[in-house]
Write an enzyme that holds these catalytic residues in place. Sequence first.
Site, PDB file in Angstrom:
ATOM      1  N   PHE A   7       0.812  -1.221   0.000  1.00 21.93           N
ATOM      2  CA  PHE A   7       0.000   0.000   0.000  1.00 21.93           C
ATOM      3  C   PHE A   7       0.841   1.264   0.000  1.00 21.93           C
ATOM      4  O   PHE A   7       0.371   2.327  -0.399  1.00 21.93           O
ATOM      5  CB  PHE A   7      -0.950   0.009   1.221  1.00 21.93           C
ATOM      6  CG  PHE A   7      -0.300   0.473   2.503  1.00 21.93           C
ATOM      7  CD1 PHE A   7      -0.160   1.831   2.775  1.00 21.93           C
ATOM      8  CD2 PHE A   7       0.195  -0.435   3.436  1.00 21.93           C
ATOM      9  CE1 PHE A   7       0.455   2.266   3.946  1.00 21.93           C
ATOM     10  CE2 PHE A   7       0.802  -0.008   4.602  1.00 21.93           C
ATOM     11  CZ  PHE A   7       0.933   1.343   4.848  1.00 21.93           C
ATOM     12  N   LYS A  58      -1.237  -7.151  -9.178  1.00 23.49           N
ATOM     13  CA  LYS A  58      -2.236  -7.266  -8.110  1.00 23.49           C
ATOM     14  C   LYS A  58      -1.842  -6.192  -7.098  1.00 23.49           C
ATOM     15  O   LYS A  58      -0.977  -6.402  -6.261  1.00 23.49           O
ATOM     16  CB  LYS A  58      -2.171  -8.670  -7.489  1.00 23.49           C
ATOM     17  CG  LYS A  58      -3.429  -9.148  -6.789  1.00 23.49           C
ATOM     18  CD  LYS A  58      -3.916  -8.269  -5.659  1.00 23.49           C
ATOM     19  CE  LYS A  58      -3.096  -8.370  -4.395  1.00 23.49           C
ATOM     20  NZ  LYS A  58      -3.474  -7.355  -3.383  1.00 23.49           N
ATOM     21  N   GLU A 108      -4.868  -3.833  -1.844  1.00 24.89           N
ATOM     22  CA  GLU A 108      -6.319  -3.652  -1.769  1.00 24.89           C
ATOM     23  C   GLU A 108      -6.679  -2.398  -0.968  1.00 24.89           C
ATOM     24  O   GLU A 108      -7.825  -1.989  -0.934  1.00 24.89           O
ATOM     25  CB  GLU A 108      -6.988  -4.898  -1.156  1.00 24.89           C
ATOM     26  CG  GLU A 108      -6.614  -5.212   0.284  1.00 24.89           C
ATOM     27  CD  GLU A 108      -5.268  -5.944   0.430  1.00 24.89           C
ATOM     28  OE1 GLU A 108      -4.431  -5.891  -0.498  1.00 24.89           O
ATOM     29  OE2 GLU A 108      -5.058  -6.542   1.508  1.00 24.89           O
ATOM     30  N   SER A 136       5.305  -6.947   3.445  1.00 23.13           N
ATOM     31  CA  SER A 136       5.894  -7.218   4.754  1.00 23.13           C
ATOM     32  C   SER A 136       6.673  -8.538   4.717  1.00 23.13           C
ATOM     33  O   SER A 136       6.452  -9.371   3.819  1.00 23.13           O
ATOM     34  CB  SER A 136       4.780  -7.290   5.796  1.00 23.13           C
ATOM     35  OG  SER A 136       3.859  -8.288   5.401  1.00 23.13           O
ATOM     36  N   CYS A 146       9.292   1.923   3.347  1.00 23.75           N
ATOM     37  CA  CYS A 146      10.213   0.809   3.603  1.00 23.75           C
ATOM     38  C   CYS A 146      11.627   1.320   3.816  1.00 23.75           C
ATOM     39  O   CYS A 146      12.482   0.609   4.315  1.00 23.75           O
ATOM     40  CB  CYS A 146      10.189  -0.166   2.440  1.00 23.75           C
ATOM     41  SG  CYS A 146      10.632   0.648   0.908  1.00 23.75           S
ATOM     42  N   GLU A 163       9.008  -4.243  13.172  1.00 28.91           N
ATOM     43  CA  GLU A 163       8.794  -3.163  12.202  1.00 28.91           C
ATOM     44  C   GLU A 163       7.475  -2.489  12.584  1.00 28.91           C
ATOM     45  O   GLU A 163       6.403  -3.093  12.460  1.00 28.91           O
ATOM     46  CB  GLU A 163       8.705  -3.705  10.772  1.00 28.91           C
ATOM     47  CG  GLU A 163       8.524  -2.581   9.768  1.00 28.91           C
ATOM     48  CD  GLU A 163       8.274  -3.035   8.327  1.00 28.91           C
ATOM     49  OE1 GLU A 163       7.602  -4.054   8.123  1.00 28.91           O
ATOM     50  OE2 GLU A 163       8.750  -2.343   7.408  1.00 28.91           O
TER      51      GLU A 163
HETATM   52  P1  NAD Z   1       1.471  -6.579   3.104  1.00 23.76           P
HETATM   53  O1  NAD Z   1       2.526  -7.604   3.246  1.00 23.76           O
HETATM   54  O2  NAD Z   1       0.335  -6.587   4.051  1.00 23.76           O
HETATM   55  O3  NAD Z   1       0.812  -6.677   1.632  1.00 23.76           O
HETATM   56  C1  NAD Z   1       1.598  -6.593   0.471  1.00 23.76           C
HETATM   57  C2  NAD Z   1       0.841  -7.239  -0.684  1.00 23.76           C
HETATM   58  O4  NAD Z   1       0.719  -8.639  -0.431  1.00 23.76           O
HETATM   59  C3  NAD Z   1      -0.572  -6.705  -0.890  1.00 23.76           C
HETATM   60  O5  NAD Z   1      -0.830  -6.629  -2.270  1.00 23.76           O
HETATM   61  C4  NAD Z   1      -1.440  -7.766  -0.225  1.00 23.76           C
HETATM   62  O6  NAD Z   1      -2.720  -7.881  -0.802  1.00 23.76           O
HETATM   63  C5  NAD Z   1      -0.655  -9.033  -0.454  1.00 23.76           C
HETATM   64  N1  NAD Z   1      -0.827 -10.025   0.618  1.00 23.76           N
HETATM   65  C6  NAD Z   1      -1.177  -9.792   1.904  1.00 23.76           C
HETATM   66  N2  NAD Z   1      -1.194 -10.958   2.607  1.00 23.76           N
HETATM   67  C7  NAD Z   1      -0.820 -11.922   1.746  1.00 23.76           C
HETATM   68  C8  NAD Z   1      -0.628 -13.329   1.875  1.00 23.76           C
HETATM   69  N3  NAD Z   1      -0.833 -13.957   3.027  1.00 23.76           N
HETATM   70  N4  NAD Z   1      -0.244 -14.030   0.781  1.00 23.76           N
HETATM   71  C9  NAD Z   1      -0.025 -13.410  -0.399  1.00 23.76           C
HETATM   72  N5  NAD Z   1      -0.188 -12.078  -0.573  1.00 23.76           N
HETATM   73  C10 NAD Z   1      -0.576 -11.341   0.485  1.00 23.76           C
HETATM   74  O7  NAD Z   1       2.226  -5.154   3.091  1.00 23.76           O
HETATM   75  P2  NAD Z   1       1.601  -3.714   3.145  1.00 23.76           P
HETATM   76  O8  NAD Z   1       1.056  -3.467   4.509  1.00 23.76           O
HETATM   77  O9  NAD Z   1       0.738  -3.460   1.981  1.00 23.76           O
HETATM   78  O10 NAD Z   1       2.922  -2.841   2.921  1.00 23.76           O
HETATM   79  C11 NAD Z   1       3.797  -2.495   3.959  1.00 23.76           C
HETATM   80  C12 NAD Z   1       4.937  -3.471   4.064  1.00 23.76           C
HETATM   81  O11 NAD Z   1       5.646  -3.530   2.838  1.00 23.76           O
HETATM   82  C13 NAD Z   1       5.963  -3.050   5.099  1.00 23.76           C
HETATM   83  O12 NAD Z   1       6.397  -4.179   5.796  1.00 23.76           O
HETATM   84  C14 NAD Z   1       7.086  -2.450   4.269  1.00 23.76           C
HETATM   85  O13 NAD Z   1       8.357  -2.461   4.879  1.00 23.76           O
HETATM   86  C15 NAD Z   1       7.041  -3.326   3.079  1.00 23.76           C
HETATM   87  N6  NAD Z   1       7.668  -2.682   1.934  1.00 23.76           N
HETATM   88  C16 NAD Z   1       8.907  -3.111   1.584  1.00 23.76           C
HETATM   89  C17 NAD Z   1       9.557  -2.515   0.529  1.00 23.76           C
HETATM   90  C18 NAD Z   1      10.923  -2.964   0.132  1.00 23.76           C
HETATM   91  O14 NAD Z   1      11.391  -2.468  -0.852  1.00 23.76           O
HETATM   92  N7  NAD Z   1      11.570  -3.867   0.831  1.00 23.76           N
HETATM   93  C19 NAD Z   1       8.928  -1.486  -0.184  1.00 23.76           C
HETATM   94  C20 NAD Z   1       7.658  -1.085   0.204  1.00 23.76           C
HETATM   95  C21 NAD Z   1       7.035  -1.698   1.275  1.00 23.76           C
END
Ligand code: NAD
Length: 510
Positions: A163, A187, A190, A240, A295, A394
């Site tokens: 997000f 994808k 959401e 994450s 991130c 985090e």
């Molecule tokens: P999230 O892990 O909740 O979701 C990320 C994506 O994965 C979304 O599209 C979500 O729909 C999908 N998803 C969620 N649960 C899933 C599952 N069980 N199986 C498969 N797909 C699933 O992350 P978020 O809250 O949207 O974003 C924040 C996180 O992203 C933070 O931890 C941040 O550090 C990380 N992030 C990392 C980087 C990087 O470059 N390392 C960059 C941006 C964000």
Amino acid sequence: MGVTAEGRHPITGNTAAIPHFLQGERIVDGPARSLPVFDPALGRQTGSVPMASKEAVAETVAQARSAQPAWAAMSLGRRAEVFFKFRTLLGQRADELALAITQEHGKVLSDAKGEISRGLENVDFACGLSHLLKGAKSIEVASHIDVEEYRLPIGVAVGISPFNFPVMVPLWMICSALACGNAFILKPSEKDPSASVLLAELFSEAGLPPGVLSVLHGDASTVNHLIDHPDVAAVSSVGSTPVARQIYRRAGERGKRVQALGGAKNHMVVLPDADFEAAADAAVAAGFGSAGERCMAISVVVAVGAAADPLVDLIRAKMANLRIGPGTDPQSQMGPLITAEHRDRVAAYVGIGAGEGATVVVDGRDVPFSGAGFFLGASLLDQVNPRMEVYQDEIFGPVLAVVRCATYGEALAVVNGNRYGNGAAIFTRDGSAARRFCREADAGMVGVNVAIPVPIGTYSFGGWKDSLFGDGHMYGPQGINFFTRSKVVTSRWPEGDDKGPGMNLNFPTN
Ligand code: NAD
């Protein structure tokens, strides 16, 4: 799947149904399972996003599969033309795109525009695709034998985005994947899905053929269907760490190429010889910009020796001037958090830190806000130590921790002992200490007097340890590697009276 006109949500009837983008069109799902989308500054639902089913995934992959060969066969010049046109459209529609980001993510408009301009670097890079896809050729490796390497597309790739960067992270993936001649299915998160639909529409306006880029909304089950589909060759994801680990494992078990970027806990080491004023500005900007939901946000300041007291004082003073408010207000420097649940989770960490013995220098929970928006003030915790939960987790919000160390060596041990390794920064006037840190810090991206060292688009982005699963970083040269497969061709074209090696049963040597 669904109807092709935009409409009202089938259940609530009063919020906009966010469309998928398929075959070059916005497609509003019919009676699909859906989730609410909020404007975090207002704290109310403004849309609903459909969760694509297994059948919808199969249909989208089939469309991508049938569109990909013609896209890959299009001349490199014509493919590049699409990126050049897209670049112009992105510039023209940046305000609209930034507003779409702010309305669903909450970040301030100037920050949303910054995200778009960083994403533009990936478009610029893709405009040079004719150069990027050059293979290699060696002539006369043996008598009348040449060897050449092609860089070929992998087919259909999918991207799962988080997000916190609803435009920049999709552009990391889309630009590399499409430049290499693949079809790509995004994808998006959401929580803020609308900006990606606009992005795909701009690609379509720029001349991208239908089906080459699809935006399919969904949740974990949609992601699993995409990973499991036999016609999906590669998975690029950012999110994450627990989710990154799951995606990496699931895709790997199915023999897919996968890169899964995870969470972070970025440290900023401040040595006693640093410019404290500049370091404090950087800590506040990198700690609280985008409400700490980056991130590459700085979440831990590691203050060495005599740096600690003046630095904490300066950070506290600067935090008093932070202007927190709706992202659409040009006066705001920091907006709300993404959801009410996340805001409450982040706020709870301030109490957890206090309970663990940290000193709460600034308590963001005390900042009053009117209205129902998901706002939280910025917090500063001093005397944090690496055993504390508030240090290890985090938090992903506006909570900055200060860990005090006596020496550079102790500070380095803190940085390297953390399970994440996305970014790390050092603030100092000592060139040799900085040079050592660049070599010794266990992180994929290092800043020297730069708190957020996100590489420009001609390099690649990626962390170490629990911040990245897979062995390739995103965008730039490593993105091209990820989205291509190599083929090496060895050819023999005899000249003159060369009769070749004859029937020689030995392994061919040169
Ligand atoms: P999230 O892990 O909740 O979701 C990320 C994506 O994965 C979304 O599209 C979500 O729909 C999908 N998803 C969620 N649960 C899933 C599952 N069980 N199986 C498969 N797909 C699933 O992350 P978020 O809250 O949207 O974003 C924040 C996180 O992203 C933070 O931890 C941040 O550090 C990380 N992030 C990392 C980087 C990087 O470059 N390392 C960059 C941006 C964000």
